[in-house]
Design a protein around this motif. Structure first.
Motif, PDB file in Angstrom:
ATOM      1  N   ARG A  50       0.948  -1.149  -0.057  1.00 56.15           N
ATOM      2  CA  ARG A  50      -0.103  -0.015  -0.035  1.00 56.15           C
ATOM      3  C   ARG A  50       0.817   1.312  -0.171  1.00 56.15           C
ATOM      4  NH1 ARG A  50      -4.530  -1.946   4.203  1.00 56.15           N
ATOM      5  NH2 ARG A  50      -5.966  -2.907   2.842  1.00 56.15           N
ATOM      6  N   GLU A  51       2.043   1.295   0.906  1.00 56.11           N
ATOM      7  CA  GLU A  51       2.724   2.369   0.847  1.00 56.11           C
ATOM      8  C   GLU A  51       3.474   2.518  -0.670  1.00 56.11           C
ATOM      9  OE1 GLU A  51       4.441   2.257   5.469  1.00 56.11           O
ATOM     10  OE2 GLU A  51       5.700   1.471   3.841  1.00 56.11           O
ATOM     11  N   LEU A  52       3.850   1.422  -1.162  1.00 50.62           N
ATOM     12  CA  LEU A  52       4.458   1.535  -2.565  1.00 50.62           C
ATOM     13  C   LEU A  52       3.337   1.929  -3.597  1.00 50.62           C
ATOM     14  CD1 LEU A  52       6.965   0.929  -4.209  1.00 50.62           C
ATOM     15  CD2 LEU A  52       5.979  -1.492  -4.659  1.00 50.62           C
ATOM     16  N   GLU A  53       2.200   1.718  -3.669  1.00 50.80           N
ATOM     17  CA  GLU A  53       1.307   2.218  -4.469  1.00 50.80           C
ATOM     18  C   GLU A  53       0.925   3.708  -4.241  1.00 50.80           C
ATOM     19  OE1 GLU A  53      -1.808  -1.577  -5.308  1.00 50.80           O
ATOM     20  OE2 GLU A  53      -2.011  -0.544  -3.426  1.00 50.80           O
ATOM     21  N   ASP A  54       1.020   4.074  -2.862  1.00 52.64           N
ATOM     22  CA  ASP A  54       1.098   5.667  -2.498  1.00 52.64           C
ATOM     23  C   ASP A  54       2.090   6.364  -3.196  1.00 52.64           C
ATOM     24  OD1 ASP A  54      -1.532   5.056  -1.252  1.00 52.64           O
ATOM     25  OD2 ASP A  54      -0.705   5.036   0.820  1.00 52.64           O
ATOM     26  N   GLU A  55       3.174   5.862  -3.256  1.00 51.38           N
ATOM     27  CA  GLU A  55       4.321   6.438  -3.696  1.00 51.38           C
ATOM     28  C   GLU A  55       4.440   6.541  -5.254  1.00 51.38           C
ATOM     29  OE1 GLU A  55       7.870   8.331  -3.076  1.00 51.38           O
ATOM     30  OE2 GLU A  55       7.180   6.978  -1.351  1.00 51.38           O
ATOM     31  N   VAL A  56       3.904   5.634  -5.801  1.00 51.33           N
ATOM     32  CA  VAL A  56       3.885   5.499  -7.476  1.00 51.33           C
ATOM     33  C   VAL A  56       2.641   6.097  -7.916  1.00 51.33           C
ATOM     34  CG1 VAL A  56       5.554   3.825  -7.556  1.00 51.33           C
ATOM     35  CG2 VAL A  56       3.154   3.248  -7.764  1.00 51.33           C
ATOM     36  N   GLY A  57       1.640   6.139  -7.112  1.00 51.29           N
ATOM     37  CA  GLY A  57       0.191   6.878  -7.484  1.00 51.29           C
ATOM     38  C   GLY A  57      -0.651   5.985  -8.366  1.00 51.29           C
ATOM     39  N   VAL A  58      -0.281   4.927  -8.539  1.00 53.53           N
ATOM     40  CA  VAL A  58      -1.169   3.719  -9.390  1.00 53.53           C
ATOM     41  C   VAL A  58      -1.233   2.706  -8.377  1.00 53.53           C
ATOM     42  CG1 VAL A  58      -0.321   4.617 -11.481  1.00 53.53           C
ATOM     43  CG2 VAL A  58       1.032   2.811 -10.350  1.00 53.53           C
ATOM     44  N   THR A  59      -2.470   1.759  -9.029  1.00 51.47           N
ATOM     45  CA  THR A  59      -2.663   0.502  -8.191  1.00 51.47           C
ATOM     46  C   THR A  59      -1.883  -0.683  -9.022  1.00 51.47           C
ATOM     47  OG1 THR A  59      -5.066   1.041  -7.943  1.00 51.47           O
ATOM     48  CG2 THR A  59      -4.558  -1.349  -7.939  1.00 51.47           C
ATOM     49  N   LEU A  60      -1.160  -1.470  -7.904  1.00 53.61           N
ATOM     50  CA  LEU A  60      -0.221  -2.367  -8.530  1.00 53.61           C
ATOM     51  C   LEU A  60      -0.825  -3.716  -8.329  1.00 53.61           C
ATOM     52  CD1 LEU A  60       2.990  -0.972  -6.869  1.00 53.61           C
ATOM     53  CD2 LEU A  60       2.364  -0.733  -9.147  1.00 53.61           C
ATOM     54  N   ILE A  61      -1.608  -3.848  -7.342  1.00 55.16           N
ATOM     55  CA  ILE A  61      -2.113  -5.377  -7.308  1.00 55.16           C
ATOM     56  C   ILE A  61      -3.619  -5.567  -7.197  1.00 55.16           C
ATOM     57  CG2 ILE A  61       0.048  -6.061  -6.273  1.00 55.16           C
ATOM     58  CD1 ILE A  61      -1.679  -6.305  -3.586  1.00 55.16           C
ATOM     59  N   ILE A  62      -4.246  -6.529  -7.735  1.00 59.75           N
ATOM     60  CA  ILE A  62      -5.616  -6.614  -7.556  1.00 59.75           C
ATOM     61  C   ILE A  62      -5.787  -7.953  -6.722  1.00 59.75           C
ATOM     62  CG2 ILE A  62      -7.863  -7.023  -8.814  1.00 59.75           C
ATOM     63  CD1 ILE A  62      -6.700  -5.755 -11.323  1.00 59.75           C
ATOM     64  N   ARG A  63      -6.654  -7.631  -5.572  1.00 55.96           N
ATOM     65  CA  ARG A  63      -6.782  -8.851  -4.644  1.00 55.96           C
ATOM     66  C   ARG A  63      -8.156  -9.529  -5.141  1.00 55.96           C
ATOM     67  NH1 ARG A  63      -4.924  -4.315  -2.415  1.00 55.96           N
ATOM     68  NH2 ARG A  63      -3.161  -4.498  -0.831  1.00 55.96           N
ATOM     69  N   THR A  65     -10.255 -13.631  -5.026  1.00 60.23           N
ATOM     70  CA  THR A  65     -10.761 -14.690  -4.008  1.00 60.23           C
ATOM     71  C   THR A  65      -9.590 -15.762  -4.374  1.00 60.23           C
ATOM     72  OG1 THR A  65     -12.383 -15.440  -5.477  1.00 60.23           O
ATOM     73  CG2 THR A  65     -12.979 -14.217  -3.545  1.00 60.23           C
ATOM     74  N   THR A  66      -9.439 -15.731  -5.556  1.00 62.52           N
ATOM     75  CA  THR A  66      -8.141 -16.899  -6.007  1.00 62.52           C
ATOM     76  C   THR A  66      -6.718 -16.559  -5.842  1.00 62.52           C
ATOM     77  OG1 THR A  66      -8.314 -15.952  -8.337  1.00 62.52           O
ATOM     78  CG2 THR A  66      -9.721 -17.744  -7.670  1.00 62.52           C
ATOM     79  N   GLY A  67      -6.563 -15.277  -5.630  1.00 57.58           N
ATOM     80  CA  GLY A  67      -5.087 -14.939  -5.139  1.00 57.58           C
ATOM     81  C   GLY A  67      -4.913 -13.447  -5.651  1.00 57.58           C
ATOM     82  N   ILE A  68      -3.587 -13.068  -5.921  1.00 53.20           N
ATOM     83  CA  ILE A  68      -3.290 -11.556  -6.268  1.00 53.20           C
ATOM     84  C   ILE A  68      -3.117 -11.456  -7.808  1.00 53.20           C
ATOM     85  CG2 ILE A  68      -1.371 -10.166  -6.077  1.00 53.20           C
ATOM     86  CD1 ILE A  68      -3.322 -10.321  -3.429  1.00 53.20           C
ATOM     87  N   THR A  69      -3.421 -10.698  -8.500  1.00 54.11           N
ATOM     88  CA  THR A  69      -2.887 -10.228  -9.984  1.00 54.11           C
ATOM     89  C   THR A  69      -2.550  -9.107  -9.928  1.00 54.11           C
ATOM     90  OG1 THR A  69      -5.231 -11.740 -10.521  1.00 54.11           O
ATOM     91  CG2 THR A  69      -4.043 -10.112 -12.193  1.00 54.11           C
ATOM     92  N   LEU A  70      -1.193  -8.953 -10.702  1.00 51.99           N
ATOM     93  CA  LEU A  70      -0.702  -7.634 -10.839  1.00 51.99           C
ATOM     94  C   LEU A  70      -1.012  -6.789 -11.958  1.00 51.99           C
ATOM     95  CD1 LEU A  70       1.557  -9.084  -9.165  1.00 51.99           C
ATOM     96  CD2 LEU A  70       3.255  -7.874 -10.421  1.00 51.99           C
ATOM     97  N   THR A  71      -1.661  -5.787 -11.916  1.00 51.62           N
ATOM     98  CA  THR A  71      -2.003  -4.721 -12.887  1.00 51.62           C
ATOM     99  C   THR A  71      -0.845  -4.663 -13.910  1.00 51.62           C
ATOM    100  OG1 THR A  71      -1.233  -2.691 -11.847  1.00 51.62           O
ATOM    101  CG2 THR A  71      -3.481  -3.654 -11.191  1.00 51.62           C
ATOM    102  N   GLN A  72      -1.132  -3.896 -14.909  1.00 57.17           N
ATOM    103  CA  GLN A  72      -0.117  -3.590 -15.959  1.00 57.17           C
ATOM    104  C   GLN A  72       1.025  -2.883 -15.330  1.00 57.17           C
ATOM    105  OE1 GLN A  72      -1.357  -1.579 -19.467  1.00 57.17           O
ATOM    106  NE2 GLN A  72       0.529  -2.477 -20.746  1.00 57.17           N
ATOM    107  N   ALA A  73       0.576  -1.702 -14.548  1.00 54.60           N
ATOM    108  CA  ALA A  73       1.538  -1.125 -14.010  1.00 54.60           C
ATOM    109  C   ALA A  73       2.232  -1.697 -12.985  1.00 54.60           C
ATOM    110  CB  ALA A  73       0.921   0.307 -13.415  1.00 54.60           C
ATOM    111  N   GLY A  74       1.785  -2.758 -12.135  1.00 57.45           N
ATOM    112  CA  GLY A  74       2.257  -3.633 -11.261  1.00 57.45           C
ATOM    113  C   GLY A  74       3.506  -4.352 -11.958  1.00 57.45           C
ATOM    114  N   GLN A  75       2.800  -4.990 -13.129  1.00 50.55           N
ATOM    115  CA  GLN A  75       4.134  -5.890 -14.168  1.00 50.55           C
ATOM    116  C   GLN A  75       5.288  -5.157 -14.562  1.00 50.55           C
ATOM    117  OE1 GLN A  75       4.012  -9.303 -14.557  1.00 50.55           O
ATOM    118  NE2 GLN A  75       1.838  -9.980 -14.409  1.00 50.55           N
TER     119      GLN A  75
END
Length: 335
Positions: A50-63, A65-75
């Motif tokens: 969450r701190e990292l997402e605040d730092e870069v200003g974009v969503t990095l992961i999507i939570r 029920t089956t787990g975590i998916t990285l967004t394009q920015a996260g990748q």
């Protein structure tokens, strides 16, 4: 995926534990598993991301029920995070070696045909100079080695030069070699002389050549693939491909050094294809932005020394090997 060149100062503004948390989540697939892998609590991992997402200003992961998916920015950020974490880990490892706390490791990508010919002498020479360094080898297929060079998993790779990456990597040319169309002995297409005659063939390759603009066989084989759309299966391991060639009617494309080694050993044959297939340049490759450590420099020196010595050897196996390649190292470079 969108390419993103991040400013080093921007990366420094992020905290290392935040980047490690992102890498751990990507590798393990969930926050809980990432916590176990890093010996932190799930709450600490969640807070770091969450701190990292605040730092870069974009969503990095999507939570989910089956787990975590990285967004394009996260990748995109993950690629830089892997490199940053890997480089710092390598730096710590080298300092620990100097301090006598641990043995070092050098990870190198090697083509199968070099592993079957000169690698033993290269490794032996390297170990004489760096006896406390552990060697870790990967097969140097571009689909494997380029990502591993980028994320710091590999220190060096010996393999086909990839011109589109010339700004990202330092590439020291070693060999030039041609390619051969290979099949099992007695294959029904064994006497074919043109690629057009192979339009109904089934292939086992290490990548799909159709439409390549920077491929080793772009002027002939990639055109053939685009025109006839042959059936192509992909193997990222030479031993699997070789066994399939020997036991099925699959055809393959091999660098001549490997083809020469396997003709007798595995009962293969080379098709007398008249279409000109361009040569491939084989190089030692490493990231331009990452300084070479002592072990990497030693391995490069050992490789070049063994190549130069072997090029003038009277040993029949080495003479046969050097008939299949052109050495691109001249005597002046050794001085």
């Amino acid at each position: 995926m969108v390419a993103l060149a991040l400013n080093p100062i921007f990366l420094l503004e992020m905290k290392l534990h935040q980047l490690r948390a992102l890498v751990a989540i990507a590798d393990s697939g969930s926050i809980r598993n990432a916590a176990r892998a890093t010996s932190h609590s799930p709450a600490a991992i969640t807070k770091a991301v969450r701190e990292l997402e605040d730092e870069v200003g974009v969503t990095l992961i999507i939570r989910e029920t089956t787990g975590i998916t990285l967004t394009q920015a996260g990748q995109v950020l993950l690629e830089h995070a892997r490199l940053t974490v890997g480089v710092l880990a390598r730096a710590r490892q080298e300092m620990d070696v100097f301090a006598g706390k641990r043995k070092g490791t050098l990870a190198v990508g090697i083509p199968a045909w070099l592993g079957m010919t000169l690698l033993g002498e290269i490794a032996g020479r390297f170990q004489q100079q760096m006896p406390d360094t552990r060697l870790e080898f990967f097969e140097s297929l571009l689909t494997v080695t380029v990502p591993k060079l980028r994320d710091g998993t590999l220190d060096l790779s010996i393999g086909r030069m990839y011109l589109s990456q010339s700004e990202e990597f330092v590439q020291l040319p070693l060999f030039s070699t041609g390619y051969a169309v290979v099949a099992r002995a007695g294959h029904p297409l064994a006497e074919c002389r043109t690629l057009q005659e192979l339009k109904e063939a089934t292939w086992i390759l290490n990548r799909d050549f159709a439409g390549e603009s920077d491929g080793v066989v772009q002027s002939a084989f990639s055109d053939y693939c685009s025109r006839y759309a042959p059936r192509i299966h992909i193997s990222h391991a030479s031993v699997i491909a070789t066994n399939l060639i020997a036991s099925t009617d699959f055809l393959s494309l091999m660098p001549w050094p490997l083809a020469e080694l396997l003709l007798v050993k595995d009962g293969l044959c080379v098709l007398p294809i008249r279409d000109a297939l361009p040569d491939a340049r084989i190089s030692i490759t490493h990231r331009r932005a990452v300084p070479l450590g002592a072990a990497a420099k030693c391995f490069i020196d050992a490789t070049m020394a063994v190549i130069r010595e072997s090029a003038n050897s009277t040993d029949l196996a080495k003479r046969r090997f050097f008939r299949a390649i052109e050495c691109l190292l001249d005597d002046g470079e050794s001085k």
